[in-house]
Structures are given as C-alpha cells and as structure tokens.
Design a protein around this motif. Structure first.
Motif, short mmCIF file in Angstrom:
data_model
loop_
_atom_site.label_atom_id
_atom_site.label_comp_id
_atom_site.label_asym_id
_atom_site.label_seq_id
_atom_site.Cartn_x
_atom_site.Cartn_y
_atom_site.Cartn_z
N LEU A 49 0.83 -1.21 0.00
CA LEU A 49 0.00 0.00 0.00
C LEU A 49 0.86 1.26 0.00
O LEU A 49 0.56 2.23 -0.71
N LEU A 50 1.93 1.25 0.77
CA LEU A 50 2.78 2.43 0.86
C LEU A 50 3.66 2.61 -0.37
O LEU A 50 4.01 3.74 -0.73
N VAL A 51 4.01 1.53 -1.01
CA VAL A 51 4.96 1.60 -2.13
C VAL A 51 4.29 2.14 -3.40
O VAL A 51 4.94 2.79 -4.22
N VAL A 52 3.01 1.90 -3.60
CA VAL A 52 2.33 2.38 -4.81
C VAL A 52 2.18 3.90 -4.70
O VAL A 52 1.34 4.41 -3.96
N GLN A 53 3.01 4.62 -5.45
CA GLN A 53 3.06 6.08 -5.41
C GLN A 53 2.77 6.63 -6.81
O GLN A 53 2.71 5.89 -7.79
N PHE A 60 10.02 3.43 -5.82
CA PHE A 60 11.32 2.83 -5.49
C PHE A 60 11.83 3.38 -4.17
O PHE A 60 12.33 2.64 -3.31
N THR A 61 11.69 4.71 -3.99
CA THR A 61 12.15 5.32 -2.74
C THR A 61 11.37 4.80 -1.54
O THR A 61 11.94 4.48 -0.49
N LYS A 62 10.04 4.69 -1.70
CA LYS A 62 9.22 4.17 -0.62
C LYS A 62 9.56 2.71 -0.31
O LYS A 62 9.53 2.28 0.85
N ALA A 144 6.77 -4.95 -0.82
CA ALA A 144 7.41 -3.82 -1.50
C ALA A 144 7.66 -4.15 -2.98
O ALA A 144 7.41 -3.31 -3.86
N VAL A 145 8.14 -5.35 -3.25
CA VAL A 145 8.40 -5.75 -4.64
C VAL A 145 7.10 -5.80 -5.44
O VAL A 145 7.02 -5.30 -6.58
N ILE A 146 6.06 -6.36 -4.86
CA ILE A 146 4.79 -6.46 -5.58
C ILE A 146 4.19 -5.07 -5.81
O ILE A 146 3.66 -4.77 -6.88
N GLY A 147 4.29 -4.19 -4.83
CA GLY A 147 3.79 -2.83 -5.01
C GLY A 147 4.50 -2.11 -6.15
O GLY A 147 3.87 -1.43 -6.97
N PHE A 148 5.82 -2.27 -6.23
CA PHE A 148 6.58 -1.63 -7.31
C PHE A 148 6.21 -2.24 -8.65
O PHE A 148 6.04 -1.52 -9.65
N LEU A 149 6.09 -3.57 -8.72
CA LEU A 149 5.76 -4.22 -9.98
C LEU A 149 4.36 -3.84 -10.47
O LEU A 149 4.15 -3.65 -11.67
N VAL A 150 3.42 -3.74 -9.55
CA VAL A 150 2.06 -3.32 -9.95
C VAL A 150 2.08 -1.90 -10.50
O VAL A 150 1.47 -1.58 -11.52
N ASN A 151 2.81 -1.01 -9.83
CA ASN A 151 2.91 0.37 -10.32
C ASN A 151 3.61 0.43 -11.66
O ASN A 151 3.31 1.31 -12.49
#
Length: 344
Positions: A49-53, A60-62, A144-151
């Motif tokens: 939730l926090l990583v999707v920016q 990536f920073t989150k 974190a990896v899944i959030g980045f990949l979804v974004n």
C-alpha cells in the motif's frame, strides 16, 4: 479555518491510483500468505500500500524506506523481546528505542516512522523470536516488490502534459505582459492602471515556480519508467523554454516596476520610449514564436516561414533630463531580453 479543509483535498486523486493500490494489497497478501506460513501477512499488505506512489521513482524510494525501516524495527523489537520478554512496557520501550535509533542514524521521516511502527507491531501482534522476525522481513520485501511491480505494470504515469502546459503558459503570459508594458509606454495610464499593471506582472513569479515544479515532477515520473524514452524530448523542450523564460520574467517584472515608479504622462512623447515600446512588442512576438516552435518543431528550430522580429537595430535618441534614468534602465533590461531570445 474550515475544519473539513484540514483533512480534505481540493480535488480527488486519480481513480487509477486507488485501483493500483487495491490490486497491490490483494496480490501482496495472497503471495505472502502462500510463501510465508504463519500469521496474516499484515506487513506485506502495508508495504504494498505504501509503495504504490504517483511515480515509479517515488515507489522505489518508498520501497527502500519501508524495507530499511521494517528491518531496523523488527531487529530492535526482537532483541528487546528476547531479553526482556513480551510485556506491554517492553512494547513501549522498543518503540521509543526504535525512534531514538532512527534519529541517531539521521534516517528520513518516512523511514523513522516505519522503524517505530514495525517495532510496535512485532511485539503487539507477534512473538519475539528470530523466526518470527525473519518472516516479517520477508513479508515486507514481498509486499514492496509487488507494489513496485504493480505500479510498473499498470500504466506507469508520465507527468509530461502539465510540464508543457505550465511552461507554455508562462511564455504566453510573458508575451502578454510585454504587450501591456508597451501599451503603457505608448498611451497615458492612470495610477490605478499602473498599479494593476505591476500586480499582473508580479503573477509571473508564481507561474514560473509552478512551471519549475511541474518539470521536476515530470522528470521524477520518467525515472525507471519504460515510457520515459518516448517523451523525454518533450520534457527537455519544456526545460529549455523555462531556462529562457525564467530570466525574461525577471526582466519584465523589473521593467514594469521601473515604469510604475518613474512614470509621468509626458513619457509617451519621448521618441526613444516609443522605440522601446516597439521593441517590447517585437519581444512579445518572439516569445510567442518560441512557445509555438517548442510545441511544433522543437526547442531550437524556428517556426517555419516566420523569422524572429527582435532583430532590427534600435535607434535611440537622447532622452530628456526627466526621463533618461528610466530610458537607460529599460534599455538594459531590453538588451537582456534580446540576449535570451536571439543570442548576443
């Protein structure tokens, strides 16, 4: 102050951002529950939730902040839990120690908060064992990896449109301000009209700041973005426009300030002032030409079939003793505008 204004935004965020966050949370929960056996994968869901920016660079920073914060918080909580037990006061102590450790290490506010939250969650939701700590770290990395990949996969946002819009808007307003200033030097103005002229010219500052922020946001949105290569030239054109228009906006505000401070109705009869007014109109024409050239042909290509107008030599006669200071000031600023538009 209206109370709703403290917790409500003036506009809704993109619905796509909400959908991506929901997808990331669900995917992180399912994958983490499958890979890491044990309690519900709360850490994975929070991380996703926090990583999707709004941009991949921010994602990536989150992800880095979240991962570092969780690792530090889990380690601190586990060590104190093993040594002191899982009493409620140990939970509070671990949270305080985690925050102090983050402060001592000069971690970012986001990372510092995550250290304290992770320490609190580990001791309040789980048990202080090395295995539990390792599982929570793995959960966080998965989320974190899944959030980045979804974004990355779901239409990565590219904030190029606002950058071009703000840059072009600044150029158009500079051209209008030059025309208004030329009009004030050609026809008498009242004191109220002069004050309005200055107030309008000062609006160039917030427009310039808004253009700078929009271009910064655009560059941020291109980092790690697979679509960045396609639109990077457009951001470069906007930056080149801003590099040109920024100094010109400063000159326009200064010229307007000088005219308002030293204005008298007789100035419109000065031959040199009339010549300066004509040059200001030519400068306005060339600014608009630059805006259209950047939108159509590129930052360094003139608009086909229409040459710049600010190229003829300016013939200046000696001004009267009452106006020579203002004429000299306007000539200096006009020369700087000329340098920015067509070169030295």
């Amino acid at each position: 102050m209206r109370i709703p204004a403290t917790f409500r935004s003036p506009r809704r965020g993109p619905l796509l951002q909400v959908l991506k966050s929901a997808i990331a949370v669900v995917a992180a929960w399912i994958v983490a529950a499958w890979l890491v056996q044990g309690p519900p994968p709360v850490f994975a869901a929070i991380a996703a939730l926090l990583v999707v920016q709004p941009s991949l660079n921010q994602s990536f920073t989150k992800a880095i902040e979240r991962s570092i914060g969780v690792v530090a918080g889990v380690v601190i909580a586990s060590v104190l839990g093993i040594l002191l037990g899982t009493h409620p006061w140990v939970t509070l102590l671990a949270t305080a120690v985690a925050l102090l450790a983050a402060w001592a290490l000069k971690l970012t506010p986001g990372t510092s908060n995550q250290v304290g939250i992770s320490a609190l969650l580990v001791l309040s939701l789980g048990t202080a064992t090395p295995g539990y700590a390792v599982d929570r770290v793995l959960e966080t990395l998965i989320g974190a990896v899944i959030g980045f990949l979804v974004n990355l996969a779901v239409v990565p946002p590219v904030a190029v449109g606002p950058a071009r819009e703000k840059s072009d808007g600044l150029g158009s307003e500079i051209a209008d301000a030059l025309d208004r200033l030329a009009g004030a030097l050609s026809h008498p103005r009242t004191r109220a009209e002069l004050e309005e002229l200055l107030l309008t010219a000062r609006l160039l500052r917030p427009m310039r700041d808004a253009a700078e922020k929009a271009i910064d946001d655009a560059n941020d949105s291109l980092t790690f973005n697979p679509r960045g290569r396609q639109v990077r030239a457009a951001v470069a054109r906007a930056q080149e426009e801003l590099d040109m228009f920024g100094p010109i906006s400063t000159q326009v505000i200064g010229m307007t300030r000088a005219v308002v401070d030293r204005y008298d109705p007789g100035i419109v009869d000065e031959p040199s002032v009339r010549a300066i007014a004509e040059q200001l109109r030519r400068a306005a024409h060339d600014v608009r030409l630059r805006v259209s050239a950047g939108a159509v042909a590129g930052p360094s290509d003139p608009h086909p079939g229409e040459p710049p107008a600010l190229t003829r030599p300016l013939q200046v006669t000696a001004p009267s003793a009452d106006h020579w200071v203002l004429v000299g000031s306007l000539l200096v600023d006009l020369h700087r505008i000329h340098e920015n538009l067509v070169g030295d």
